[in-house]
Design an enzyme around this catalytic site. Sequence first.
Site, mmCIF file in Angstrom:
data_model
loop_
_atom_site.group_PDB
_atom_site.id
_atom_site.type_symbol
_atom_site.label_atom_id
_atom_site.label_comp_id
_atom_site.label_asym_id
_atom_site.label_seq_id
_atom_site.Cartn_x
_atom_site.Cartn_y
_atom_site.Cartn_z
ATOM 1 C CD GLU A 95 30.108 85.737 -19.850
ATOM 2 O OE1 GLU A 95 29.697 86.730 -19.084
ATOM 3 O OE2 GLU A 95 29.721 84.595 -19.649
ATOM 4 C CG ASN B 246 33.415 81.000 -23.763
ATOM 5 O OD1 ASN B 246 32.995 80.057 -24.807
ATOM 6 N ND2 ASN B 246 33.206 81.154 -22.609
ATOM 7 C CG HIS C 194 24.978 78.758 -20.138
ATOM 8 N ND1 HIS C 194 25.274 77.970 -19.190
ATOM 9 C CD2 HIS C 194 26.058 79.642 -20.232
ATOM 10 C CE1 HIS C 194 26.368 78.222 -18.800
ATOM 11 N NE2 HIS C 194 27.107 79.234 -19.241
ATOM 12 C CD GLU D 266 30.599 79.026 -20.123
ATOM 13 O OE1 GLU D 266 29.651 79.421 -19.382
ATOM 14 O OE2 GLU D 266 31.717 79.814 -20.190
ATOM 15 C CG ASP E 43 23.747 75.216 -18.145
ATOM 16 O OD1 ASP E 43 23.311 75.917 -19.040
ATOM 17 O OD2 ASP E 43 24.296 75.399 -17.035
HETATM 18 O O1 G3I Z 1 34.326 82.993 -3.873
HETATM 19 C C1 G3I Z 1 33.467 82.811 -2.865
HETATM 20 C C2 G3I Z 1 33.873 81.812 -1.758
HETATM 21 O O2 G3I Z 1 34.846 82.392 -1.382
HETATM 22 C C3 G3I Z 1 32.698 81.644 -0.925
HETATM 23 O O3 G3I Z 1 33.295 80.687 0.073
HETATM 24 C C4 G3I Z 1 31.730 80.749 -1.666
HETATM 25 C C5 G3I Z 1 30.226 80.497 -0.821
HETATM 26 O O4 G3I Z 1 29.119 81.108 -1.370
HETATM 27 O O5 G3I Z 1 31.151 81.755 -2.600
HETATM 28 C C6 G3I Z 1 32.361 81.765 -3.516
HETATM 29 O O6 G3I Z 1 32.136 82.828 -4.653
HETATM 30 C C7 G3I Z 1 30.982 82.057 -5.521
HETATM 31 C C8 G3I Z 1 31.745 81.406 -6.705
HETATM 32 O O7 G3I Z 1 31.055 81.043 -7.815
HETATM 33 C C9 G3I Z 1 32.602 79.978 -6.361
HETATM 34 O O8 G3I Z 1 31.873 79.261 -5.865
HETATM 35 C C10 G3I Z 1 30.011 83.157 -6.065
HETATM 36 O O9 G3I Z 1 29.192 83.584 -5.077
HETATM 37 C C11 G3I Z 1 29.314 82.585 -7.176
HETATM 38 O O10 G3I Z 1 28.386 83.778 -8.023
HETATM 39 C C12 G3I Z 1 30.121 81.990 -8.307
HETATM 40 O O11 G3I Z 1 29.471 81.668 -9.314
HETATM 41 C C13 G3I Z 1 29.900 81.162 -10.601
HETATM 42 C C14 G3I Z 1 29.357 82.322 -11.657
HETATM 43 O O12 G3I Z 1 30.060 81.903 -12.739
HETATM 44 C C15 G3I Z 1 30.113 83.645 -11.309
HETATM 45 O O13 G3I Z 1 30.033 84.450 -12.379
HETATM 46 C C16 G3I Z 1 29.363 79.832 -10.946
HETATM 47 O O14 G3I Z 1 29.895 79.047 -10.143
HETATM 48 C C17 G3I Z 1 29.863 79.610 -12.273
HETATM 49 O O15 G3I Z 1 29.480 78.165 -12.877
HETATM 50 C C18 G3I Z 1 29.428 80.765 -13.280
HETATM 51 O O16 G3I Z 1 30.200 80.465 -14.727
HETATM 52 C C19 G3I Z 1 29.746 81.284 -15.618
HETATM 53 C C20 G3I Z 1 31.221 81.187 -16.613
HETATM 54 O O17 G3I Z 1 32.255 81.502 -15.967
HETATM 55 C C21 G3I Z 1 30.880 82.162 -17.746
HETATM 56 N N1 G3I Z 1 29.649 81.971 -18.416
HETATM 57 C C22 G3I Z 1 28.661 81.869 -17.639
HETATM 58 C C23 G3I Z 1 28.751 80.841 -16.299
HETATM 59 C C24 G3I Z 1 27.259 80.644 -15.702
HETATM 60 O O18 G3I Z 1 27.217 82.020 -14.886
#
Ligand code: G3I
Length: 341
Positions: A153, A194, A230, A258, A260
């Site tokens: 990105e 990516n 996405h 990715e 969806d």
């Molecule tokens: O790390 C904390 C953890 O300590 C805590 O227990 C938990 C409880 O809410 O939160 C955790 O962090 C979260 C993390 O996912 C792990 O679950 C974040 O709040 C949450 O924002 C994070 O979201 C991820 C997101 O990337 C963040 O940028 C999504 O799961 C993940 O699907 C998403 O994936 C991205 C790709 O990497 C890149 N492309 C876009 C895609 C969708 O956004």
Amino acid sequence: MSVFAAVIVAGALTAHLVAPAGHPDTLRDLAAKHHLRIGTAVDTAALAADAPYRAEIAGEFSTVTPENVMKWEVVEPRRGTYDWSAADRLVAFAQANGQQVRGHTLVWHNQLPAWLTSGNFSADELRQILRKHIFDTVSHFKGKIWQWDVVNEAFNEDGTLRDTIWLEKLGPGYIADAFRWAHQADPHALLLYNDYNIEDVNAKSTAVYDLVKTLRAQGVPISGVGLQSHETVSYAPNTMRQNLGRFDDLGLDTAITEADVRMDLPSDAIKLQAQANVYSTLLESCLATTHCLSFTVWGFTDKYSWVPSTFEGEGAANLLDENFQPKPAYAAVRTDLSVTR
Ligand code: G3I
């Protein structure tokens, strides 16, 4: 036997029990006939806790991508202190189930540890930090990663480079450096750029095209481009074959990384059919492209999805519903993979 080893064995044993009745072939079997790998992002907490989730992944998919656990904030939460444990467990699961692993991701502006973002490092220090992160991470998984998302990105929608800590401090050369360092650490891994919203021919995908063309011309070791994909039910990319084709023409690999397709909730039959059509557009475009190596969905069940917490009122973006029941999109993917080419 450790609990996790038991889990892995259970996953392996159930691998062929999960295709729906009347469908003897799994998605991975069908995809293999096209020399395509079909993959899913994996939530490793769910993998450890949810047996049906585990069985679906082992049975249906031939490649996996860690949804979060190879990201910088997870693997190096404190400077110099690594935690590979969750990622190692996923790699072991994949190996036990004959799956390839997509490494995600080495250089990104999100999910960076606080020590890094608030460290006020000089350009030289930051460059050394990035170099070390790439060497340490790629070396740790050397020989076990099929494709790395090396840079994630880096572009804005208008095709300019995104203003990130990397661009600001290191200049645009950080992209070529990242690929060179990753290649030195694991010469056999495929190395991808990516991004999202690059499925169609548009300003952003053209900027990516120009970048990778230039990198190739300079001898930078880049293997190809990951198109995140996405999408929403209201729009199916309509120039995707042309777009994938121009990367093919450069001699580069591509991957859908990715996929969806989200919708406004609640779902209904019309939206679910529209969703199936968009998934088909993505998959058929990949199948029509000689060097499109893999089709990965960003989670396969609505039970675990990043969408509802990011887009209020939207969701139901995946192939299976929350109860692992197939949706029309799942049937569409099966149909597309069943066509003999
Ligand atoms: O790390 C904390 C953890 O300590 C805590 O227990 C938990 C409880 O809410 O939160 C955790 O962090 C979260 C993390 O996912 C792990 O679950 C974040 O709040 C949450 O924002 C994070 O979201 C991820 C997101 O990337 C963040 O940028 C999504 O799961 C993940 O699907 C998403 O994936 C991205 C790709 O990497 C890149 N492309 C876009 C895609 C969708 O956004």
